[in-house]
Design a protein around this motif. Structure first.
Motif, PDB file in Angstrom:
ATOM      1  N   PHE A 176       0.815  -1.206   0.000  1.00  0.00           N
ATOM      2  CA  PHE A 176       0.000   0.000   0.000  1.00  0.00           C
ATOM      3  C   PHE A 176       0.855   1.265   0.000  1.00  0.00           C
ATOM      4  O   PHE A 176       0.499   2.255  -0.631  1.00  0.00           O
ATOM      5  N   ILE A 177       1.971   1.240   0.693  1.00  0.00           N
ATOM      6  CA  ILE A 177       2.881   2.393   0.662  1.00  0.00           C
ATOM      7  C   ILE A 177       3.419   2.585  -0.748  1.00  0.00           C
ATOM      8  O   ILE A 177       3.510   3.710  -1.245  1.00  0.00           O
ATOM      9  N   TRP A 178       3.764   1.486  -1.440  1.00  0.00           N
ATOM     10  CA  TRP A 178       4.250   1.572  -2.818  1.00  0.00           C
ATOM     11  C   TRP A 178       3.155   2.127  -3.739  1.00  0.00           C
ATOM     12  O   TRP A 178       3.418   2.982  -4.576  1.00  0.00           O
ATOM     13  N   PHE A 179       1.903   1.655  -3.578  1.00  0.00           N
ATOM     14  CA  PHE A 179       0.804   2.170  -4.386  1.00  0.00           C
ATOM     15  C   PHE A 179       0.607   3.666  -4.138  1.00  0.00           C
ATOM     16  O   PHE A 179       0.363   4.425  -5.067  1.00  0.00           O
ATOM     17  N   ARG A 180       0.705   4.069  -2.870  1.00  0.00           N
ATOM     18  CA  ARG A 180       0.532   5.491  -2.552  1.00  0.00           C
ATOM     19  C   ARG A 180       1.634   6.311  -3.183  1.00  0.00           C
ATOM     20  O   ARG A 180       1.391   7.369  -3.728  1.00  0.00           O
ATOM     21  N   ARG A 181       2.863   5.799  -3.154  1.00  0.00           N
ATOM     22  CA  ARG A 181       3.980   6.488  -3.797  1.00  0.00           C
ATOM     23  C   ARG A 181       3.734   6.648  -5.294  1.00  0.00           C
ATOM     24  O   ARG A 181       3.938   7.708  -5.868  1.00  0.00           O
ATOM     25  N   SER A 239      -4.506  10.045   2.389  1.00  0.00           N
ATOM     26  CA  SER A 239      -4.178  10.275   3.796  1.00  0.00           C
ATOM     27  C   SER A 239      -3.728   8.973   4.455  1.00  0.00           C
ATOM     28  O   SER A 239      -4.032   7.874   3.980  1.00  0.00           O
ATOM     29  N   ASP A 240      -3.000   9.114   5.555  1.00  0.00           N
ATOM     30  CA  ASP A 240      -2.564   7.943   6.308  1.00  0.00           C
ATOM     31  C   ASP A 240      -3.766   7.117   6.760  1.00  0.00           C
ATOM     32  O   ASP A 240      -3.738   5.887   6.724  1.00  0.00           O
ATOM     33  N   GLU A 241      -4.830   7.815   7.190  1.00  0.00           N
ATOM     34  CA  GLU A 241      -6.019   7.127   7.677  1.00  0.00           C
ATOM     35  C   GLU A 241      -6.654   6.284   6.571  1.00  0.00           C
ATOM     36  O   GLU A 241      -7.052   5.136   6.800  1.00  0.00           O
ATOM     37  N   ALA A 242      -6.758   6.851   5.370  1.00  0.00           N
ATOM     38  CA  ALA A 242      -7.348   6.115   4.242  1.00  0.00           C
ATOM     39  C   ALA A 242      -6.488   4.892   3.898  1.00  0.00           C
ATOM     40  O   ALA A 242      -7.011   3.805   3.654  1.00  0.00           O
ATOM     41  N   LEU A 243      -5.185   5.064   3.893  1.00  0.00           N
ATOM     42  CA  LEU A 243      -4.270   3.964   3.595  1.00  0.00           C
ATOM     43  C   LEU A 243      -4.421   2.840   4.614  1.00  0.00           C
ATOM     44  O   LEU A 243      -4.541   1.674   4.254  1.00  0.00           O
ATOM     45  N   LEU A 244      -4.461   3.195   5.892  1.00  0.00           N
ATOM     46  CA  LEU A 244      -4.569   2.180   6.943  1.00  0.00           C
ATOM     47  C   LEU A 244      -5.934   1.497   6.946  1.00  0.00           C
ATOM     48  O   LEU A 244      -6.034   0.297   7.217  1.00  0.00           O
ATOM     49  N   LEU A 245      -6.975   2.240   6.604  1.00  0.00           N
ATOM     50  CA  LEU A 245      -8.307   1.642   6.533  1.00  0.00           C
ATOM     51  C   LEU A 245      -8.371   0.621   5.396  1.00  0.00           C
ATOM     52  O   LEU A 245      -8.851  -0.499   5.585  1.00  0.00           O
TER      53      LEU A 245
END
Length: 184
Positions: A30-35, A46-52
């Protein structure tokens, strides 16, 4: 010292439970996708959306693997080529890759290293295009060759991860010249 990213992950995972290891891998994904979303779409989740999303995927994955396979198994040896191999003495290896987004962006990347593994150049390009994967791989190959030529590098070995492109080039049934048009 691990020789590849896969070996590093396995060494790291030795002391983790299977559940913690899988949660960590999903989080890295997910961190790679966000990048990539930031690089290619200039959008930041947002961090919250990623973690959810991460929590939902981990739960769904757990339910699915339990239902289909009866549970998960611990990490095993990585597959594929474990290590980048240097080119012969006096040669330069140019590795290229491509990323295609669903909304019409294509990213091309190239990196050149000498026989001692020293980076001679790295380059990226982003284009608005809707290319088939094979055409995009060809564009990446041309991009890498062009950059190497601009740097006056000779004895180039091109490394791509498209088996179809390699096969067609070896058979002489495809020419990179066929994709020269366009932004690159």
């Amino acid at each position: 010292m691990p020789n590849s990213f896969g070996e590093m992950l396995l060494n790291w995972a030795k002391n983790l439970s299977t559940e913690t290891y899988q949660r960590s891998l999903f989080l890295l994904l997910f961190i790679w996708f966000r990048r990539n979303k930031w690089v290619f779409e200039n959008a930041w989740d947002s961090d919250e959306a990623l973690l959810l999303r991460h929590s939902r995927l981990v739960a769904d994955f757990g339910e699915y693997t339990e239902k289909i396979y009866g549970g998960t198994s611990p990490p095993s040896e990585p597959v594929g080529r474990p290590v980048w191999t240097p080119p012969p003495h006096g040669s330069v290896k140019v590795n290229v890759d491509v990323a295609i987004s669903e909304d019409g962006w294509v990213g091309l990347g190239a990196i050149a290293r000498d026989d001692r593994g020293r980076v001679l150049f790295s380059a990226v390009s982003r284009s608005r295009a809707r290319w088939e994967p094979l055409v995009a791989e060809c564009k990446a190959a041309l991009f890498g060759i062009k950059k190497a030529t601009e740097k006056n590098l000779g004895n180039i070995i091109l490394e791509v991860n498209s088996l179809m492109l390699v096969s067609k080039l070896k058979k002489g049934s495809f020419s990179l010249a066929a994709v020269r048009g366009g932004p690159n």
